[in-house]
Design an enzyme around this catalytic site. Structure first.
Site, PDB file in Angstrom:
ATOM      1  N   VAL A 180     -52.905 -85.267  37.018  1.00 48.27           N
ATOM      2  CA  VAL A 180     -53.608 -85.268  35.735  1.00 48.27           C
ATOM      3  C   VAL A 180     -54.661 -86.383  35.660  1.00 48.27           C
ATOM      4  O   VAL A 180     -55.827 -86.135  35.336  1.00 48.27           O
ATOM      5  CB  VAL A 180     -52.601 -85.436  34.568  1.00 48.27           C
ATOM      6  CG1 VAL A 180     -53.329 -85.531  33.243  1.00 48.27           C
ATOM      7  CG2 VAL A 180     -51.628 -84.277  34.556  1.00 48.27           C
TER       8      VAL A 180
ATOM      9  N   GLY B 123     -49.394-100.107  23.319  1.00 42.61           N
ATOM     10  CA  GLY B 123     -48.969 -99.828  24.686  1.00 42.61           C
ATOM     11  C   GLY B 123     -50.040 -99.223  25.578  1.00 42.61           C
ATOM     12  O   GLY B 123     -51.248 -99.347  25.325  1.00 42.61           O
TER      13      GLY B 123
ATOM     14  N   HIS C  43     -61.815 -64.913  13.492  1.00 38.95           N
ATOM     15  CA  HIS C  43     -62.806 -64.476  14.484  1.00 38.95           C
ATOM     16  C   HIS C  43     -64.195 -64.962  14.057  1.00 38.95           C
ATOM     17  O   HIS C  43     -64.542 -64.844  12.881  1.00 38.95           O
ATOM     18  CB  HIS C  43     -62.806 -62.946  14.559  1.00 38.95           C
ATOM     19  CG  HIS C  43     -63.883 -62.406  15.447  1.00 38.95           C
ATOM     20  ND1 HIS C  43     -63.783 -62.432  16.824  1.00 38.95           N
ATOM     21  CD2 HIS C  43     -65.104 -61.855  15.158  1.00 38.95           C
ATOM     22  CE1 HIS C  43     -64.884 -61.898  17.341  1.00 38.95           C
ATOM     23  NE2 HIS C  43     -65.696 -61.544  16.362  1.00 38.95           N
TER      24      HIS C  43
HETATM   25  P1  FAD Z   1     -46.078 -97.543  26.887  1.00 38.55           P
HETATM   26  O1  FAD Z   1     -47.166 -96.954  26.113  1.00 38.55           O
HETATM   27  O2  FAD Z   1     -46.324 -97.862  28.321  1.00 38.55           O
HETATM   28  O3  FAD Z   1     -45.623 -98.860  26.120  1.00 38.55           O
HETATM   29  C1  FAD Z   1     -44.635 -99.702  26.632  1.00 38.55           C
HETATM   30  C2  FAD Z   1     -44.863-101.109  26.117  1.00 38.55           C
HETATM   31  O4  FAD Z   1     -43.742-101.916  26.481  1.00 38.55           O
HETATM   32  C3  FAD Z   1     -46.079-101.786  26.733  1.00 38.55           C
HETATM   33  O5  FAD Z   1     -46.984-102.174  25.729  1.00 38.55           O
HETATM   34  C4  FAD Z   1     -45.512-102.991  27.479  1.00 38.55           C
HETATM   35  O6  FAD Z   1     -46.345-104.139  27.384  1.00 38.55           O
HETATM   36  C5  FAD Z   1     -44.193-103.216  26.741  1.00 38.55           C
HETATM   37  N1  FAD Z   1     -43.165-103.890  27.551  1.00 38.55           N
HETATM   38  C6  FAD Z   1     -42.722-103.528  28.780  1.00 38.55           C
HETATM   39  N2  FAD Z   1     -41.729-104.355  29.168  1.00 38.55           N
HETATM   40  C7  FAD Z   1     -41.539-105.258  28.170  1.00 38.55           C
HETATM   41  C8  FAD Z   1     -40.668-106.351  27.991  1.00 38.55           C
HETATM   42  N3  FAD Z   1     -39.754-106.705  28.897  1.00 38.55           N
HETATM   43  N4  FAD Z   1     -40.770-107.076  26.843  1.00 38.55           N
HETATM   44  C9  FAD Z   1     -41.683-106.737  25.887  1.00 38.55           C
HETATM   45  N5  FAD Z   1     -42.530-105.709  26.013  1.00 38.55           N
HETATM   46  C10 FAD Z   1     -42.457-104.965  27.142  1.00 38.55           C
HETATM   47  N6  FAD Z   1     -50.442 -89.265  27.342  1.00 38.55           N
HETATM   48  C11 FAD Z   1     -50.782 -88.310  26.456  1.00 38.55           C
HETATM   49  O7  FAD Z   1     -49.921 -87.798  25.745  1.00 38.55           O
HETATM   50  N7  FAD Z   1     -52.083 -87.893  26.327  1.00 38.55           N
HETATM   51  C12 FAD Z   1     -53.075 -88.416  27.092  1.00 38.55           C
HETATM   52  O8  FAD Z   1     -54.232 -88.040  26.953  1.00 38.55           O
HETATM   53  C13 FAD Z   1     -52.741 -89.410  28.030  1.00 38.55           C
HETATM   54  N8  FAD Z   1     -53.699 -89.950  28.815  1.00 38.55           N
HETATM   55  C14 FAD Z   1     -53.369 -90.952  29.683  1.00 38.55           C
HETATM   56  C15 FAD Z   1     -54.372 -91.490  30.480  1.00 38.55           C
HETATM   57  C16 FAD Z   1     -54.071 -92.497  31.372  1.00 38.55           C
HETATM   58  C17 FAD Z   1     -55.159 -93.086  32.217  1.00 38.55           C
HETATM   59  C18 FAD Z   1     -52.733 -92.999  31.450  1.00 38.55           C
HETATM   60  C19 FAD Z   1     -52.383 -94.124  32.379  1.00 38.55           C
HETATM   61  C20 FAD Z   1     -51.726 -92.462  30.669  1.00 38.55           C
HETATM   62  C21 FAD Z   1     -52.029 -91.416  29.782  1.00 38.55           C
HETATM   63  N9  FAD Z   1     -51.055 -90.828  28.990  1.00 38.55           N
HETATM   64  C22 FAD Z   1     -51.386 -89.829  28.119  1.00 38.55           C
HETATM   65  C23 FAD Z   1     -49.636 -91.242  29.075  1.00 38.55           C
HETATM   66  C24 FAD Z   1     -49.256 -92.159  27.910  1.00 38.55           C
HETATM   67  O9  FAD Z   1     -50.109 -93.272  27.884  1.00 38.55           O
HETATM   68  C25 FAD Z   1     -47.819 -92.603  28.065  1.00 38.55           C
HETATM   69  O10 FAD Z   1     -47.002 -91.471  28.240  1.00 38.55           O
HETATM   70  C26 FAD Z   1     -47.346 -93.352  26.837  1.00 38.55           C
HETATM   71  O11 FAD Z   1     -48.114 -94.513  26.639  1.00 38.55           O
HETATM   72  C27 FAD Z   1     -45.866 -93.736  26.998  1.00 38.55           C
HETATM   73  O12 FAD Z   1     -45.457 -94.411  25.855  1.00 38.55           O
HETATM   74  P2  FAD Z   1     -44.252 -95.468  25.918  1.00 38.55           P
HETATM   75  O13 FAD Z   1     -44.072 -95.965  24.536  1.00 38.55           O
HETATM   76  O14 FAD Z   1     -43.107 -94.884  26.629  1.00 38.55           O
HETATM   77  O15 FAD Z   1     -44.774 -96.655  26.877  1.00 38.55           O
END
Ligand code: FAD
Length: 476
Positions: free
Chosen positions: A192, A40, A455
């Site tokens: 952030v 993701g 420490h």
């Molecule tokens: P996602 O990781 O967004 O995964 C969702 C998946 O669902 C995607 O792969 C997408 O392709 C798939 N999908 C969507 N719709 C469909 C569909 N209809 N059919 C099939 N597949 C689908 N968080 C941290 O904790 N630490 C960090 O350091 C951090 N840094 C970040 C830096 C950046 C630049 C960004 C943008 C985000 C960062 N985050 C960080 C946030 C973190 O990436 C997200 O909170 C996390 O990825 C959320 O996980 P998720 O599983 O909810 O969704």
């Protein structure tokens, strides 16, 4: 033939794959449907690639300060090889991607590469929740699960009226693969992602300007955090314009870069930079998911769920992670995955409040927090007391040359409870885990202060600030 499984998970990010592993460990059959790549946003466009770029920037900045440590570089010349910076990032992502694929195989989790859409009651099932999958190879498949977990994540929020082309004007998705480092940049949004990019690019030598609508950086965090990070970034030459709004109609792209118009405190500024990064928040992926075929509701782009059980309007359909809004962080999504699976399996659940999930910023210096900010705690009516100690009192901070920052604690003066911890300083994102444990165990500040900390370590910041609440710090 439809695929019949116990649980179908839509989205293979940290929320989705954690839910899949937890369910498989409990002996349930699981299918993940992922339209892009397993891992993701976090693995491919978020946590991991951004941290790799930040690490390269930190190494470059540290080498630039080598003389202060008695280390001289012949001719004093160091440079950045951007291709290698990108290759290193890509190879870390690839390695983790392969690891994740192996993990799915190990747990016998089937991963379908395609787009998922929930269908209503049909020949496959008398209730909604069967899933039509358009596979990436053009074929289609139907999955008929007992339970569904929606973990579709989020995408960058875009500002209407801007001519996004991924290079001159981009979101973090495209910026992670910029073929070159910009010489100058306007970062729209001082949250952030904006602060992390500002820190990283300024360490690489880019001229950075942040434009933030609120009156400070990191407006949802404790006031002291935004102020400390602004001080550290300004010291490195970053310009920060707050209470400012970008006039999208006044933004132009030309051969020389981006020209932007910003209104701040009644004044109109015309700003130029090679590129613009727009980091103004993220919106949930809830469109084209077939929610209209179900009683699952969404509001303002996020799936609505029961905050404790994470069930949607249909009790057999759960939603977790970025697509439900709240704290949009990978470890929040992973926690929610475990809660949803526990509930679905009929186990006792224990959902941590959003407020008590650690929030981390991987800038230089780092920042991390948990619990109530001082202002929010006051607004909630808690009788509070606070303590704050600078990192420079710590021996290890001096030895490491990492003296910027502070540790701050907010406590309830009546009950003695720990309300919030706010850190700015080296390795703050590691140190906050102790406050997270303290919250889980319901430890009072005195108990954290009483814990023997080695420490010299930076972890002494946590011990000292807790003791400082009662005037008992050894060094403060
Ligand atoms: P996602 O990781 O967004 O995964 C969702 C998946 O669902 C995607 O792969 C997408 O392709 C798939 N999908 C969507 N719709 C469909 C569909 N209809 N059919 C099939 N597949 C689908 N968080 C941290 O904790 N630490 C960090 O350091 C951090 N840094 C970040 C830096 C950046 C630049 C960004 C943008 C985000 C960062 N985050 C960080 C946030 C973190 O990436 C997200 O909170 C996390 O990825 C959320 O996980 P998720 O599983 O909810 O969704």
């Amino acid at each position: 033939m439809p695929i019949e499984v116990d649980i179908a998970i839509i989205g293979g990010g940290p929320g989705g794959y954690t839910a899949a592993v937890r369910a498989a460990q409990a002996g349930r059959s699981v299918v993940i449907i992922e339209r892009d790549k397993l891992g993701g946003t976090c693995l491919h466009r978020g946590c991991i690639p951004s941290k790799s770029l930040l690490r390269s920037a930190e190494v470059y900045a540290t080498i630039g300060e080598a003389a202060a440590y008695g280390v001289t570089i012949p001719e004093g010349k160091i440079s950045v090889n951007w291709n290698t910076v990108l290759q290193r990032k890509n190879s870390i992502v690839d390695q983790l991607f392969r690891g994740l694929q192996a993990l799915m195989k190990q747990h016998r989790i089937e991963v379908l590469n395609g787009n998922a859409r929930i269908i209503g009651p049909s020949i496959f099932s008398p209730r909604s929740g069967a899933i039509a999958v358009e596979l990436a190879d053009g074929e289609s498949e139907t999955v008929v699960p007992k339970n569904v977990i929606i973990a579709t994540g989020s995408r960058p929020r875009r500002l209407d009226g801007l001519a996004y082309d991924g290079v001159n004007i981009a979101t973090s998705d495209e910026a992670l693969d910029w073929p070159s480092r910009p010489s100058s940049i306007l970062i729209i949004g001082g949250g952030v992602i904006g602060v992390e990019w500002a820190s990283m690019l300024s360490d690489f030598g880019t001229e950075v300007t942040i434009i933030e609508t609120a009156d400070r950086l990191l407006p949802t965090e404790d006031k002291d955090m935004g102020a400390e990070l602004a001080k550290a970034l300004r010291k490195r030459g970053v310009k920060i314009i707050t209470s400012a709004s970008l006039q999208t109609a006044g933004c132009k792209v030309s051969d020389t870069g981006v020209q932007a118009e910003v209104i701040t405190k009644g004044e109109t500024l015309s700003l130029n930079a090679e590129r613009m990064l727009v980091s103004v928040g993220r919106q949930g992926n809830v469109e084209n998911l077939g929610l209209e075929n179900t009683d699952v509701k969404s509001d303002k782009g996020f799936v609505l769920v029961n905050p404790i059980t994470l069930q949607s309007g249909e009790s057999h359909i759960y939603a977790i992670g970025d697509c439900i809004g709240g704290i949009q962080l990978a470890h929040a999504a992973m926690h929610e995955a475990s809660v949803a699976i526990d509930h679905l399996l009929g186990r006792k659940i224990s959902r941590t409040a959003d407020r008590d999930i650690p929030r981390c910023i991987y800038s230089r210096p780092e920042a991390a927090s948990i619990g109530w900010t001082e202002a929010d705690a006051k607004a909630q009516g808690f009788p509070i007391r606070t303590a704050k100690l600078p990192f420079r009192i710590l021996g290890k901070a001096l030895v490491y040359g990492e003296v910027e920052g502070f540790a701050k604690v907010v406590a309830d003066s009546a009950s003695g409870d720990l309300l919030g911890v706010h850190l700015v300083g080296a390795h703050a994102t590691e140190l906050i885990a102790e406050a997270s444990l303290a919250k889980l165990l319901d430890a009072v500040p005195w108990e954290v202060g009483r814990t023997i900390h080695p420490h010299p370590t930076l972890s002494e910041a946590m011990q000292e600030v807790m003791l400082a609440l009662d005037g008992g710090a050894s060094h403060g």
